[in-house]
Design a protein around this motif. Structure first.
Motif, short mmCIF file in Angstrom:
data_model
loop_
_atom_site.label_atom_id
_atom_site.label_comp_id
_atom_site.label_asym_id
_atom_site.label_seq_id
_atom_site.Cartn_x
_atom_site.Cartn_y
_atom_site.Cartn_z
N UNK A 179 11.84 -2.97 19.30
CA UNK A 179 10.61 -2.40 18.76
C UNK A 179 9.48 -3.43 18.73
N UNK A 180 8.25 -2.94 18.59
CA UNK A 180 7.08 -3.80 18.39
C UNK A 180 6.75 -3.85 16.90
N UNK A 181 6.39 -5.04 16.40
CA UNK A 181 5.93 -5.18 15.01
C UNK A 181 4.41 -5.05 14.99
N UNK A 182 3.91 -4.25 14.03
CA UNK A 182 2.46 -4.04 13.91
C UNK A 182 2.12 -3.96 12.43
N UNK A 183 1.15 -4.76 11.99
CA UNK A 183 0.74 -4.71 10.59
C UNK A 183 -0.49 -3.82 10.43
N UNK A 184 -0.47 -2.95 9.40
CA UNK A 184 -1.60 -2.13 9.01
C UNK A 184 -2.12 -2.67 7.69
N UNK A 185 -3.36 -3.18 7.68
CA UNK A 185 -3.93 -3.82 6.50
C UNK A 185 -4.89 -2.87 5.81
N UNK A 186 -4.69 -2.68 4.51
CA UNK A 186 -5.59 -1.86 3.72
C UNK A 186 -6.47 -2.66 2.81
N UNK A 187 -6.41 -4.00 2.90
CA UNK A 187 -7.25 -4.88 2.10
C UNK A 187 -7.44 -6.17 2.89
N UNK A 188 -8.36 -7.00 2.41
CA UNK A 188 -8.54 -8.31 3.03
C UNK A 188 -7.26 -9.13 2.89
N UNK A 189 -7.00 -9.98 3.87
CA UNK A 189 -5.78 -10.80 3.82
C UNK A 189 -5.69 -11.63 2.55
N UNK A 190 -6.85 -12.04 2.03
CA UNK A 190 -6.88 -12.98 0.92
C UNK A 190 -7.03 -12.33 -0.44
N UNK A 191 -6.92 -10.99 -0.51
CA UNK A 191 -6.98 -10.34 -1.81
C UNK A 191 -5.85 -10.84 -2.71
N UNK A 192 -6.07 -10.89 -4.03
CA UNK A 192 -4.98 -11.27 -4.94
C UNK A 192 -3.76 -10.37 -4.74
N UNK A 193 -2.61 -10.92 -4.99
CA UNK A 193 -1.37 -10.19 -4.72
C UNK A 193 -1.34 -8.79 -5.36
N UNK A 194 -1.81 -8.58 -6.61
CA UNK A 194 -1.75 -7.22 -7.17
C UNK A 194 -2.59 -6.19 -6.42
N UNK A 195 -3.63 -6.65 -5.70
CA UNK A 195 -4.50 -5.71 -4.99
C UNK A 195 -4.36 -5.82 -3.47
N UNK A 196 -3.44 -6.63 -3.00
CA UNK A 196 -3.26 -6.81 -1.57
C UNK A 196 -2.42 -5.67 -1.01
N UNK A 197 -2.98 -4.95 -0.03
CA UNK A 197 -2.32 -3.77 0.53
C UNK A 197 -2.09 -3.96 2.02
N UNK A 198 -0.84 -3.86 2.43
CA UNK A 198 -0.52 -3.91 3.85
C UNK A 198 0.89 -3.36 4.05
N UNK A 199 1.13 -2.86 5.23
CA UNK A 199 2.47 -2.41 5.61
C UNK A 199 2.78 -2.86 7.03
N UNK A 200 4.04 -3.15 7.28
CA UNK A 200 4.53 -3.49 8.62
C UNK A 200 5.19 -2.25 9.22
#
Length: 455
Positions: A43-64
Motif C-alpha cells: 500500500x501507499x502511505x498518505x497523510x491527511x492534515x486537518x491542522x497546521x503541523x505545529x499546532x499544539x498536540x490537543x488541537x493537532x488533527x491528522x490521519x494516515x
C-alpha cells in the motif's frame, strides 16, 4: 454490503487517536511507525492534515491513510458549473427583516435527476443550494448555509471540500455516505460531519432533503461544559466513525473528483476509485451522531435559560466565548419551571440565528414553520414567540409538561452577519412575505394601577 454500512466504532473523544483496517486485509496498519519503506500489502502511505503541523498536540488533527493508489494520481482540475452553490454575498441588497421560508423544495420541484453534486459533463442537476452565509473561504474565516435536495445517487464521482467542514443535517430520507475512511448511513434525527479535504460520495434511496452548515477556518468540537461538570449535552462516546472499507476498482470511463475551492467547483478525472483506503489511523475522521442521545440540561426552578445549553457542536473563533458557528438543538424535554414564561423570550442578539425544523412543530411557532423550512433572524433584529404563543403561555397552568414531544428543531448560530443569496430570496420562491404579521396581534397589557397580589 450491510456489514460495511452498519459496522461503526466508537469515537471515544475528539482529539483521541483512532485506527481501523478493512477486515479483508488484517495487518494492513503498519506497526510502530507511520511511513515504513514498504507498507503492508504494497500500500501507499498518505497523510491527511486537518491542522497546521505545529499546532499544539490537543488541537493537532491528522490521519494516515494506507491506500492502493495515492490520491495524487489524477488529470488536471478544470472549472465546473457551480449551479446554486455560491460564496457571492453581494447578489442582493442587505435585508435585516425576519425571514421565514416554507419547506425549501418538495417533490414537485425536484427535476428528473438531482444528485448531491454532479460534474458539469453528467446529465442531471446539482442538489446543493446556498441560502445564506458570510465571510470568505480565501481568508479562512466565515460560514455558508446550504440546503440539499436529491433523488438520485452520485455515480463514479465524489466530492471534496477544500474550503471547510460540512455539518450535514438530513431532514427527509436517509443517505449513505461513502468516504475514504469507510461508509456511514445517516438518517433524519442524525447528523454527520465531513471535515475539510475528505472525499465522499452520497447515495440516496428516493427523495431526500436536508441542511448543511459549512465553516471555514475552524473545525467542530464539543463545547466546554464549565460548571455542568464532566457529563451532559453530547457525550463523546456517542459519536461514531466508520470502519475502514476499500474498493479496488478501475473505471475505464473515468472517475470524477469534484473539488470545491475558494467557493468555486472544479473537476478532474482519474481511472480508479478514490475509496481505496485499506487502513487508517489518526484523529481526523468523518463522524456521525444521533440527536436522541443528547443529554438535555434544563431549568428546574424558574426562568428560561439561554439556548446555549442546547449546543451539540461548536466551531470556535479566536475570541474566547464567541463562535464562528454553533449547532444547537431543541429536543423533547420536560418543562417544570414555576412563575415563568416557558417558551423562548423576546430577544435581540449580536449573533445571527438560522433555524430549521427536522420534524414536528416548533414550540414558539406551532403554525407556519414547516419541517424542511427555515427562518433567519439577523443580528440585532428582534424576534420571539408569536402572539398566540404569548397569550397561551402567559395564562397556562404551570404544571410539569412535555415540551417539543415528537419535534426536533435546530439552530445554526453565528457571530457573522449573514447575507441571503439570490436563490434563497428569489429563486426558490418559498419565502413567507407575511411572516412579520405573526407579531402584529401583540397588544399592550400595561396597567399603571397594578399592585402585587397578596397571597
Amino acid at each position: 454490503a450491510v456489514l460495511f454500512v452498519c459496522l461503526l466504532q466508537y469515537l471515544s473523544g475528539f482529539g483521541n487517536e483512532l485506527a481501523s483496517e478493512d477486515p479483508r486485509c488484517p495487518g494492513s496498519l503498519p506497526e510502530g511507525q507511520n511511513n515504513p519503506q514498504v507498507c503492508p500489502y504494497g500500500l501507499y502511505a498518505e497523510q491527511l492534515s486537518g491542522s497546521a503541523f505545529t499546532c499544539p498536540r490537543p488541537t493537532n488533527k491528522r490521519s494516515w491513510l494506507y491506500r492502493i493508489i495515492p490520491s495524487v494520481k489524477h488529470k488536471p482540475f478544470t472549472k465546473a458549473s457551480c449551479g446554486d452553490l455560491t460564496e457571492n454575498w453581494n447578489e442582493v441588497e442587505p435585508d435585516p427583516n425576519q425571514i421565514l421560508s416554507s419547506a425549501f423544495l418538495v417533490s414537485e420541484d425536484i427535476p428528473f435527476l438531482l444528485s448531491f453534486v454532479v460534474p458539469s459533463s453528467c446529465y442531471g442537476c446539482m442538489g446543493l443550494h446556498t441560502v445564506c452565509g458570510a465571510g470568505d473561504a480565501k481568508s479562512r474565516n466565515g460560514i455558508g448555509i446550504h440546503v440539499y435536495t436529491c433523488n438520485t445517487s452520485m455515480v463514479d464521482s465524489c466530492f471534496n471540500n477544500s474550503d471547510g467542514d460540512f455539518l450535514i443535517v438530513p431532514q427527509q430520507g436517509e443517505i449513505l455516505i461513502t468516504t475514504e475512511f469507510g461508509k456511514m448511513m445517516v438518517e433524519p434525527n442524525e447528523i454527520c460531519v465531513i471535515q475539510q479535504g475528505m472525499r465522499f460520495s452520497v447515495d440516496v434511496f428516493g427523495e431526500t432533503r436536508g441542511y448543511i452548515l459549512e465553516v471555514y477556518g475552524a473545525h467542530f468540537e464539543l463545547p466546554d461544559l464549565g460548571p455542568i461538570g464532566a457529563n451532559g449535552l453530547a457525550n463523546p462516546r456517542d459519536f461514531l466513525c466508520p470502519v475502514a472499507w476499500y474498493e479496488d476498482r478501475k473505471v475505464s470511463t473515468g472517475y470524477t473528483v469534484i473539488n470545491k475551492y475558494q467557493g468555486k467547483l472544479f473537476a478532474c478525472q482519474q481511472d480508479f476509485s478514490p475509496f481505496n483506503v485499506v487502513a487508517w489511523h489518526g484523529n481526523y475522521t468523518p463522524y456521525k451522531y444521533n440527536l436522541k442521545n443528547f443529554m438535555v440540561i434544563n431549568c428546574v426552578a424558574f426562568d428560561h435559560a439561554d439556548p446555549s445549553i442546547f449546543t451539540v457542536l461548536t466551531a470556535k473563533s479566536t475570541r474566547p466565548g464567541v463562535a464562528i458557528a454553533d449547532f444547537v438543538i431543541f429536543p423533547p424535554r420536560w418543562g417544570v419551571a414555576d412563575h415563568t414564561f416557558r417558551p423562548p423570550y423576546y430577544h435581540r442578539n449580536c449573533m445571527s440565528e438560522f433555524m430549521g425544523l427536522i420534524k414536528g412543530h416548533y414550540e414558539a411557532k406551532e403554525e407556519g414553520f414547516q419541517p424542511g423550512g427555515a427562518s433567519l433572524h439577523s443580528i440585532m433584529t428582534p424576534h420571539g414567540p408569536d402572539a398566540d404563543c404569548f397569550e397561551k403561555n402567559s395564562t397556562a397552568e404551570l404544571s410539569p409538561e412535555r415540551v417539543a414531544e415528537g419535534t426536533m428543531a435546530f439552530m445554526f448560530e453565528s457571530s457573522f452577519s449573514m447575507a441571503v443569496t439570490k436563490w434563497g430570496l428569489q429563486t426558490c420562491q418559498k419565502l413567507d412575505k407575511s411572516y412579520y404579521q405573526c407579531w402584529e396581534p401583540l397588544r399592550s397589557h400595561f396597567n399603571p394601577n397594578w399592585k402585587p397580589s397578596t397571597q
